[in-house]
Design an enzyme around this catalytic site. Sequence first.
Site, short mmCIF file in Angstrom:
data_model
loop_
_atom_site.label_atom_id
_atom_site.label_comp_id
_atom_site.label_asym_id
_atom_site.label_seq_id
_atom_site.Cartn_x
_atom_site.Cartn_y
_atom_site.Cartn_z
N GLY A 82 0.81 -1.20 0.00
CA GLY A 82 0.00 0.00 0.00
C GLY A 82 0.84 1.25 0.00
N PRO A 83 0.23 2.41 -0.20
CA PRO A 83 0.97 3.69 -0.22
C PRO A 83 1.61 3.96 1.13
CG PRO A 83 -1.26 3.93 -1.13
CD PRO A 83 -1.20 2.58 -0.49
N PRO A 84 2.59 4.86 1.18
CA PRO A 84 3.23 5.19 2.46
C PRO A 84 2.24 5.83 3.43
CG PRO A 84 4.56 5.95 0.60
CD PRO A 84 3.25 5.52 0.03
N GLY A 85 2.39 5.49 4.71
CA GLY A 85 1.58 6.12 5.75
C GLY A 85 0.21 5.53 5.96
N GLY B 181 -0.48 2.59 7.33
CA GLY B 181 -0.59 1.79 8.55
C GLY B 181 -0.17 0.35 8.39
N LYS B 182 0.74 0.06 7.47
CA LYS B 182 1.16 -1.34 7.27
C LYS B 182 1.95 -1.85 8.48
CE LYS B 182 3.30 -0.24 3.44
NZ LYS B 182 2.87 1.15 3.32
N HIS C 31 -5.80 35.22 -12.52
CA HIS C 31 -5.46 33.81 -12.74
C HIS C 31 -6.31 32.91 -11.85
CE1 HIS C 31 -2.42 30.63 -13.80
NE2 HIS C 31 -2.96 30.09 -12.72
N GLU C 32 -6.38 33.25 -10.56
CA GLU C 32 -7.15 32.42 -9.63
C GLU C 32 -8.64 32.57 -9.88
OE1 GLU C 32 -5.63 30.30 -8.01
OE2 GLU C 32 -3.62 31.10 -8.29
#
EC number: 3.4.24.-
Length: 668
Positions: free
Chosen positions: A238-241, A243-244, A461-462
Amino acid sequence: MANNNQNTKKPKFSSYWFYAIIFLFLIGFQFFSGGSSWQNPPETTLQQVENYLNEGDVKKIEIIRNIGKAKIYLTEEAKKKEEHKKAISKSIFPSSADTPQYTCVYGDLKLLQEKLDKVLEQTSQQNSVEILIDDEPNWLGDILAYILPFIILIAIWIFLMRRMSGGGSAGPGGQIFNIGKSKAKLFDEKTDMKVSFKDVAGLEGAKEEVQEIVDFLKNPERYTSLGGKIPKGALLVGPPGTGKTLLAKAVAGEAKVPFFSLSGSDFVEMFVGVGASRVRDLFKQAKDKSPSIIFIDEIDAIGRARGKSNFTGSNDERENTLNQLLTEMDGFGTNTNVIVLAATNRADVLDKALMRAGRFDRQIYVDLPDLRERKEIFNVHLRPIKTAETLDLDFLAKQTPGFSGADIANVCNEAALIAARKGKKAVDKQDFLDAVDRIVGGLEKKNKIITPEEKKTIAFHEAGHATVSWMLEHAAPLVKVTIVPRGQSLGAAWYLPEERLIVRTEQMLDEMCAALGGRAAEKVIFDKISTGALSDLEKVTKQAKAMVTIYGLNDKIGNLTYYDSRGQSEYSFTKPYSEETAQIIDKEISRIVEEQYQRAIEILSQNKDKLSELADRLLEKEVIFKDDLERIFGKRPFTKEEEENVAPEETIEENQNQESNQSEETIK
């Protein structure tokens, strides 16, 4: 009596005993050898020695040059005299050597010899008294002088090797002969393992899969009685962070078994063969303490596909370590009760032999948390934090799409720091919103020097982003627009992206058009463009390329994908398509981007007055919200009911998806 015998502890042999025996032997040799006596003879003066010579009591005089003393030996008749009885002592240790009765300290050897010769000449005893001149040997000093340099060299060598192999610690790997020992940290189930599934919020699917592993470690007979075999391993992907590692600790805590934890890089050392030796030692320790769990974090450090990066053809220590790991995992007996857990966020680069059934039987995907799981994670991390009673966890969960568990923990901690900096007694909703802004966008820089012309360009722009996204059905709903510099950006438009499992073509095109609204607004208003659309161009280019080469959403390329899920394309020097196809891909990517750019220009041209009004309001207030757009454009016709209460006017709503749904502009 049996219990007393069992409780009696036998002394363990220590290497210091061996050193003590050698030391005592040297001391005994020094005292009991012929060159020395156990007792120290009484000292006398040179005048008394002359008197003894005159009386004929002296048998031998031994002059020791190296210590400046003379030893006086008496005759047998003199030893019987009353005046010499105090000098005659009986030793409890027998010695074959003749011992002196007196010692005399002299100054100059030449003067001593002249005096002795004169006295002996006067008493006519020159032939009866033996005079010897010698040096007394110092066996202990000679031995130490010979051995001490070698002892110092060996001590220095051991010290250096201990430093090289782990820093002189007493544990495995800290001494010269333990360099091949495993560096895994053992968490005891009775004292160390405090994590359970209650401490792991969300991850319901992953917890359900690993629950079977916990049940097996608790009651292995329940499964083996029916002929089932122990699962060899489970791989958390799984992606970092997400909870593995926390999930693996919770498995060990629930099963209440020994838990060996280490990183994949702990196996690899500068010495050849150390990694394989540590793997063997790790599995030996785990089998001795079975049932147990081995957890290898970041296993891609040693589990990469073999033969992909070894261009030199030389011996690869990492591959040797992987080979040993494969052998150990496949060599388990079904009754060892040892399970291997591993975690990685790069499963695509792992070796196929490692991933096969029989080694890692299960692959458990730990995904980013959804809305409900984010609420549970907030609930866990907010336990030690003093929060306001009115804090709504549902609102916080909606404001953090795409956040991992580690990101949410960081948000909670940052919110507490912000509240403490403001002197508050409790953390409220505003602090959490400020924390999200700071983590995602960076620190606010209100004192940054910006010219009025640049500020006007940034405002339009915004405002262009806000206008185009408001007019498109599938664009993410706007939350806030700001021209206050934050981090590396001079302005940003913040959205609340919809959490989708699949994305359609029209949704991607609307998002690309909204991202190009900033540059389109500069073109419509000033008829000039600037470098402020860098992040927008990067985003739309990636999206257009993904549509053409990955998702098969282009008519000319067709239902083809050039995506390699195994991750092996990075090792290839050739493209998976021809030059003609490459030209078609380039043209289609450019066409898609330009079409959405012209579409954004058309939308802004039709709403030029409202765009200018929105930009003026942005220049005046620097921060505007959804309600400001509703006053100018009216109600958004595509707004869903659940989005109505997402961004109240009285709060600063800043939200940003950390994945591809993010929209933020940076002028570099």
